[in-house]
Design an enzyme around this catalytic site. Sequence first.
Site, short mmCIF file in Angstrom:
data_model
loop_
_atom_site.label_atom_id
_atom_site.label_comp_id
_atom_site.label_asym_id
_atom_site.label_seq_id
_atom_site.Cartn_x
_atom_site.Cartn_y
_atom_site.Cartn_z
N ARG A 27 0.81 -1.22 0.00
CA ARG A 27 0.00 0.00 0.00
C ARG A 27 0.85 1.27 0.00
NH1 ARG A 27 -5.28 -1.62 1.79
NH2 ARG A 27 -5.79 0.53 2.28
N GLU A 477 -1.68 -1.71 -22.50
CA GLU A 477 -1.24 -2.42 -21.29
C GLU A 477 0.28 -2.58 -21.29
OE1 GLU A 477 -2.14 -3.17 -18.51
OE2 GLU A 477 -1.03 -4.92 -17.86
N LYS A 481 3.15 -1.09 -18.66
CA LYS A 481 4.20 -1.88 -18.01
C LYS A 481 5.54 -1.18 -18.13
CE LYS A 481 1.65 -3.63 -16.78
NZ LYS A 481 0.66 -4.09 -15.88
O1 M6R Z 1 -5.96 -3.66 -7.79
P1 M6R Z 1 -6.51 -3.04 -9.04
O2 M6R Z 1 -6.58 -3.99 -10.17
O3 M6R Z 1 -7.82 -2.35 -8.82
O4 M6R Z 1 -5.46 -1.92 -9.42
C1 M6R Z 1 -5.66 -1.07 -10.49
C2 M6R Z 1 -4.40 -0.36 -10.88
O5 M6R Z 1 -3.93 0.43 -9.83
C3 M6R Z 1 -3.29 -1.34 -11.29
O6 M6R Z 1 -3.72 -2.19 -12.30
C4 M6R Z 1 -2.04 -0.58 -11.78
O7 M6R Z 1 -2.33 0.10 -12.94
C5 M6R Z 1 -0.89 -1.55 -11.95
N1 M6R Z 1 0.21 -1.15 -11.13
C6 M6R Z 1 -0.41 -1.67 -13.36
O8 M6R Z 1 0.62 -2.58 -13.49
#
Ligand code: M6R
Length: 604
Positions: A27, A477, A481
Site C-alpha cells: 500500500r 497495457e 508496463k
Molecule cells: O488492484 P486493481 O486492479 O484495482 O489496481 C488497479 C491499478 O492500480 C493497477 O492495475 C495498476 O495500474 C498496476 N500497477 C499496473 O501494473
Amino acid sequence: MCGIFGYVGKKNPINVCMQGLLHLEYRGYDSTGIGGIHNGKIEICKSEGKLANLKKKLDLPMLELAIAHTRWATHGKVNHANAHPLLDASGSIALIHNGIIENYQELKENLIKEGIPFSSETDSEVVVNLIAKFYKGDLAQAIHKALGLLKGIFAFLVIHKDHPQEIIATAQDCPLSIGCNIDKSESMISSDPNTFQGDSYDIFFLKEKEIARVTSGCVEIFDQHLKSIRKRSERLEIEQQAPTKNGFEHFMLKEIFEQPSTIRRALLGRFNQGIFFEELQLSNVFFKSIENLWILGCGTSSHAGVLGTYLMEDLARFPSSVEIASEARYRNPILSKKTLVIAVSQSGETADLLAATREAQKYGCKTLGICNVKNSTLVRETSGVIFLRAGPEISVCSTKAFTAQLTVFILLSLYFANLRNTQIDVGAIYKELLTIPAHIEQILERQEEIQKIAKKYAKFDDFIFLGRRYMLPTAQESALKLKEISYANANSYAAGELKHGPIALLGPNFPVIAFCANRQTRAKIASNLMEVKARQSPIFAIAPVEFTEMEAIADDVFYVPSTIDPLAPFSSAVVGQLFAYYIAKERGSDIDQPRNLAKSVTVE
Ligand code: M6R
C-alpha cells in the site's frame, strides 16, 4: 494511500506490527514507522523508505501496545518529519492515518492561530492536534468531536500515553478491519484483514465514522453519534503465506512465469457443457433480465475491461461500455436496474473503483466484481463475484492478474453467448482457449530472445506502442508496463490514429513497438508500419507466426503462436511484459517496487 496496523495482546507488539507492515507494504513504501506506549510515555521509531530501513534502526523498548504505518505520500515530501506515527504538540497522543483530509488547510490555520505548533507538512498532524484539543480524559470522545470537523476519507488508529491498554480506531470510506482471535487474548487492526497473523478471527469492518475501542481480545464499537452498538462480526479464515520469489530474481518475473498455471486455474471447473462460476451468487434469471453492461476498472484492470467490451460485443453480441473508474464516479451515467455493472480489480481495494461502484449502486444496479483478493472490500460490497484465482500478486506491476482477468472475461462472454443464443460456437472457442497456456509456455521458453531485443531498445527514453482492435488495449497495457517499471516515456495509440498527430514525434530516436497479432486488421497495421518506417523510427513488431511480411518492415520481430483474434492478447501481452521487464532490468530500476507507486491505490 498507506497501510495501518495495530496490535494489543499477549505477544510482543513490535514483532507483530513489523510482520503486519511486511504484508502491508503493497500500500506504499515511502516511509514506515511504529509507535507505542512504554512506562506512560509514547515511544516512536520511523524511517524514510522501505521497511528494511526501519528494521535496521529499530531501537524501541518493550511496548504495551503498538501502532504501525507504511506511507504513500500524499501531503508533504517523503521525509522523516512526515512519516507516521505523528504526535500532537504535547507528545501525549500518537496517530497513524490512511486517506486524505480535504479541509486540513483551514483546520490547520485555526489551530495555528490558537498557538499549536506543527512539525510536519501532513494533513494527518492536523487531526492528532484536533483530538488533543478535545481530549478531556476519554480518547474516543475526543476523536468523535474531531470527526465532526473532518472532510475527506480516512482510517485512523490513535493511542494516548495515559491509556496503555487501548487503541482507538475509526474509518470513513477507507477499509479498516479489527480482528480478535478465537480465544480472545489479542486484537489486531489493519487496513487489510489478510494481514492478520494466525488462523481464524472474528472480524469487524468499520464504516461511516464508527469508532472502536480496541483492547486485548475485545472490541467496543460506537456509531457516529457515539452510541454503543452491537456489530456483527465475520469469522474469516486467513490464508497467509510469506511471499517468496521461488528462485526468480524478482516477483514480477516469477508472476510472469506463473501465467500458464494461473490461466489454467482460472479455467478449472468452469466449463461443463456450459460456463459455470461456482462462487457467483447471481441467477440465470437475473442475467437474462440484463440489457447492457458497464465495465469499470483502473490501470491494468481497465485495459482488461476494454478487452471485456470487445469480447462481449464479438462473442455475446451484448451492448457494453467501459469507463475508467476515476472518471466514472463523476459522470452522469444512464443506468437502470437492467444494467449490470462489472467492477474489475486485482486488489479489490482501489478507492476510485469502490467509489464508482457505490455510485452505480445508487441507480439500483446490481454489481459484479471480478477480483483476485478474497476478503477485500469489493468482494464484500458487490452483489456477486468471480474470483481470478491468480494467487497473491506481489509485484506492483500487474501481470498474471491481467491474463486471469482476460480469461474470466472470455468465459463470461461465452456464458452470455449461450444465454443469448448467439451463433458463435462456444465449444470451439473454449477449446482454443485451452491451448493458450501452452502458447505462453512456448514464449517463456524463448525469453532470451526478448531479453536480447530489450537490451537493444533500453537506451531509448521515448516509445510509441501501436495496435489495432484486440491489439490496442494490449499495446496500452504493454506501454503501461514499460513506463511503470523503466520510467521511459511510453505512449500508446490506435495505429490508425498515428497520422492524426503522434506521427510528428517519430524519428530515429523514437522507436515504435507494434502489436500485430490481430488478423482482421493485419494489412492495415502493415501499412501503418510502412508510414513509421518512412520516418526512420526503429520498429519492434510482435506478430503471429504466419505474418512473415513483417520481416521486411520491422527491425526486430518476435513471432507468437497464432490464434483467433479474441484470444490474441494473451501471448502478445506476455511478450510486452517480458520486454518491459528486461528493459527495466537493463536500466537498473527497482522492478518490484517502482518509484512513486503502490500496489493498491487506496486514495482518490
Ligand atoms: O488492484 P486493481 O486492479 O484495482 O489496481 C488497479 C491499478 O492500480 C493497477 O492495475 C495498476 O495500474 C498496476 N500497477 C499496473 O501494473
